[in-house]
Design an enzyme around this catalytic site. Structure first.
Site, mmCIF file in Angstrom:
data_model
loop_
_atom_site.group_PDB
_atom_site.id
_atom_site.type_symbol
_atom_site.label_atom_id
_atom_site.label_comp_id
_atom_site.label_asym_id
_atom_site.label_seq_id
_atom_site.Cartn_x
_atom_site.Cartn_y
_atom_site.Cartn_z
ATOM 1 C CB SER A 214 -26.981 -4.201 -25.037
ATOM 2 O OG SER A 214 -25.958 -4.162 -25.981
ATOM 3 C CG ASP A 485 -28.817 -9.415 -30.106
ATOM 4 O OD1 ASP A 485 -28.365 -8.585 -30.917
ATOM 5 O OD2 ASP A 485 -28.469 -9.458 -28.905
ATOM 6 C CG HIS A 522 -28.942 -5.374 -29.564
ATOM 7 N ND1 HIS A 522 -28.372 -6.404 -28.861
ATOM 8 C CD2 HIS A 522 -28.354 -4.250 -29.098
ATOM 9 C CE1 HIS A 522 -27.487 -5.932 -28.020
ATOM 10 N NE2 HIS A 522 -27.450 -4.623 -28.147
HETATM 11 C C1 BEZ Z 1 -25.070 -2.250 -26.804
HETATM 12 O O1 BEZ Z 1 -24.954 -1.922 -25.607
HETATM 13 O O2 BEZ Z 1 -26.141 -2.097 -27.428
HETATM 14 C C2 BEZ Z 1 -23.886 -2.790 -27.535
HETATM 15 C C3 BEZ Z 1 -22.679 -2.881 -26.887
HETATM 16 C C4 BEZ Z 1 -21.595 -3.394 -27.557
HETATM 17 C C5 BEZ Z 1 -21.725 -3.834 -28.881
HETATM 18 C C6 BEZ Z 1 -22.944 -3.749 -29.515
HETATM 19 C C7 BEZ Z 1 -24.038 -3.241 -28.834
#
Ligand code: BEZ
Ligand code: CA
Length: 594
Positions: A214, A485, A522
């Site tokens: 992410s 995701d 995700h």
């Molecule tokens: C994450 O690190 O999970 C993330 C970062 C920015 C937007 C959405 C998720």
């Protein structure tokens, strides 16, 4: 300096001596001059700042920890020296206090490797620094005898938390904090970590690794592009390589689902969470499966031919497999069909954000079996949470109203920052997102001012395609991305990988491999074989030249498939997973990559 000079210098060093110029990744692994001890660990915290690459460095605490037994899902940890501290403590232009914190752990029985773990969200927390591998992995790099480090990336959510400027996203008002978050903290902390390793062991790391998912996946890509000499092996999962753009997608989803919300929430704004009931989402999933599951030759709840699925699935013409009737209601809305307005909203959402001229502002999202929901499981709340929020919540809690993209896009990724005097989660932020203008607000990710000379796309995005320096010194890059995701689109990663491959002469597989994970949400979760180790294949590729054609993976929640266990190979793109035609469909042994 040649190897012999290096060896002599290293042998002459005491722990607080000058930095070993030979403390690079290429040192002779057999050289070991300094025996790490409790005393040498503690000396590092009283060392003068001048010995560190950045003279503002303060090692504020050193602890020599005994080996610890495994506990719960945490693995056993070896005896190690633990250092915490910070770099460049300062007061920002917004009056908040900033510093780049680090957390380093160096095992006594060291394997010669350095490991940095990526962060998540907008960071601002200092992890335990054990070298977390992310996703469904419970093992960590420290347990495998790596020296491990992490950073908060230059701001602290507990301190840099102005409630009148989007709370933990408020650091975006301070330009240096933006740069630290974008790239500078990882540069500083890597340099510090390698210097500390050289001091402690009398030699620098033989090889260095960076793993993240992410935001951490973005940081991983950033290392291969902006600091291509720092890491030999890099793994980037579900990378937010264009967070400013995917944040625009957040406003797009909010407006799309607000338009069909059946009611308003307690704050009087459209309850986007109610745009689809849980049975509606389960229906979407079964319709995708009905059209796409068998396209890969095996009806198993996994869409292993995503390309064919994108071409085949259209919610407007799809069928409800249970009734064999059109997915789109012919008459009144029932649990067995979706209204025409819901179908239109789905197509708009999955198509990705566009301006009024129809120009794409971010990628589209793939249709996949992990979207929607599964009856009788908590999975509904997984994918749903990114775009909609929990059905029936009193206050609309779609992440896009109240979470990352809403508050952070405005404070951190547009220029100048838009600071809304309302705490995170208040309806003021949701209201602002509903008024987001895709012609006039979206371009602010490319804007700069005198006070903010680099735009967010310049300090944050990691879309460079010339990786020749990284590749040239033997660097290896593993990417993976869940096809379900909803935070960052796998299509964006596929597009970048394709463009990078072209820029690198058509042979990206020589040093970089992409593994798509059907069904995965995700970084983890979803009806997927979402549990896999990227670090071991990465080390084997860097150090033994064994390129990973596939990654062995297992389902962390096999009950989503109504089985007790399922293993599969994840295949290096563009290959996909194929069933042999006979044998247990839940055993990887009966599948190959083609
Ligand atoms: C994450 O690190 O999970 C993330 C970062 C920015 C937007 C959405 C998720
Ligand atoms: Ca299938």
């Amino acid at each position: 300096m040649n190897a012999m000079q290096c060896r002599l210098l290293t042998l002459a060093l005491v722990v607080l001596g000058p930095l070993a110029a030979c403390g690079s990744d290429d040192d002779d692994a057999s050289v070991s001059a300094t025996v790490p001890t409790q005393a040498s660990c503690q000396q590092l915290s009283s060392a003068p700042a001048s010995i560190w690459p950045n003279a503002t460095t303060v090692v504020s605490a050193a602890a020599f920890n005994p080996a610890a037994a495994a506990s719960g899902s945490s693995p056993a940890l070896p005896e190690h020296c633990e250092l915490t501290g910070y770099i460049n403590k300062r007061v920002g232009t917004d009056g908040q206090s900033y510093q780049i914190k680090f957390h380093l752990r160096m095992p006594t029985a060291w394997n010669g490797r350095f490991f940095m773990e990526g962060g998540g969200g907008t960071n601002g927390t200092l992890s335990a620094g054990v070298g977390a591998l992310g996703g469904a992995q419970t093992n960590n790099a420290l347990a495998q005898s790596f020296a491990t480090i992490s950073t908060d990336s230059g701001h602290d959510n507990a301190v840099d938390n102005n409630p009148n400027a989007q709370g933990p996203a408020s650091f975006g008002a301070d330009y240096q904090a933006r740069l630290d978050f974008g790239y500078n903290s990882y540069d500083q902390v890597t340099q510090f970590g390698k210097a500390a390793v050289a001091k402690y062991y009398g030699k620098g790391p033989d090889k260095s690794y960076f793993v993240g998912c992410s935001e951490g996946g973005r940081e991983a890509m950033m290392m291969s592009q902006r600091f291509p000499t720092y890491y030999d092996g890099i793994a980037a999962g579900d990378p937010g390589m264009q967070v400013p753009k995917s944040g625009i997608g957040g406003a797009w989803m909010s407006q799309t689902f607000a338009a069909i919300a059946p009611n308003v929430d307690a704050n009087g704004i459209p309850a986007i969470a109610n745009a689809f009931t849980d049975p509606d989402l389960q229906l979407l999933r079964t319709a995708v499966l009905g059209k796409c599951d068998a396209l890969d030759g095996l009806t198993d709840g996994i869409v292993d031919n995503p390309t064919a699925c994108q071409a085949a699935f259209d919610p407007a013409t799809a069928t409800n497999p249970a009734t064999q009737q059109p997915l789109q209601c012919a008459g009144a809305k029932t649990d067995a069909c979706l209204s025409a307005a819901q179908i239109t909203a789905l197509k708009r959402a999955f198509g990705g954000p566009k301006n009024s001229a129809g120009t794409a502002l971010y990628a589209s999202y793939p249709w996949d079996a992990g979207v929607g929901g599964i009856a009788g499981t908590t999975y509904n709340q997984g994918w749903r949470s990114w775009w909609l929020g929990t059905y029936g919540a009193t206050v609309s809690n779609g992440t896009r109203y109240t979470g990352f993209s809403a508050q952070s896009w405005l404070a951190d990724y547009d220029t100048p920052p838009e600071l809304i005097p309302a705490s995170p989660g208040s309806s003021a932020i949701g209201t602002r997102l509903l008024a987001f203008n895709f012609d006039t607000d979206a371009p602010k990710i490319f804007s700069s001012t005198q006070a903010y000379p680099l735009s967010a796309m310049q300090w944050d995005a990691t879309t460079a395609t010339d990786l020749s320096t990284f590749k040239g010194r033997g660097g290896k890059l593993i990417l993976y991305h869940g096809l379900s995701d909803a935070a960052f689109s796998a299509n964006d990663t596929i597009a970048w990988y394709t463009a990078m491959g072209t820029a690198m002469g058509g042979t990206p597989q020589n040093f970089s491999r992409l593994f798509l994970v059907p069904g995965m949400n995700h970084c983890t979760g979803g009806p997927a074989t979402d549990s896999f180790d990227v670090l071991t294949p990465l080390v084997n590729w860097v150090e033994k030249g064994t390129a990973p054609d596939s990654l062995p993976a297992s389902a962390s929640t096999p009950s989503y498939f109504s089985v007790t266990a399922r293993t599969r190979p994840l295949c290096a793109y563009p290959k996909t997973t194929h069933y042999a035609g006979t044998g247990d469909v839940n055993s990887a042994a009966n599948f190959s990559c083609q």
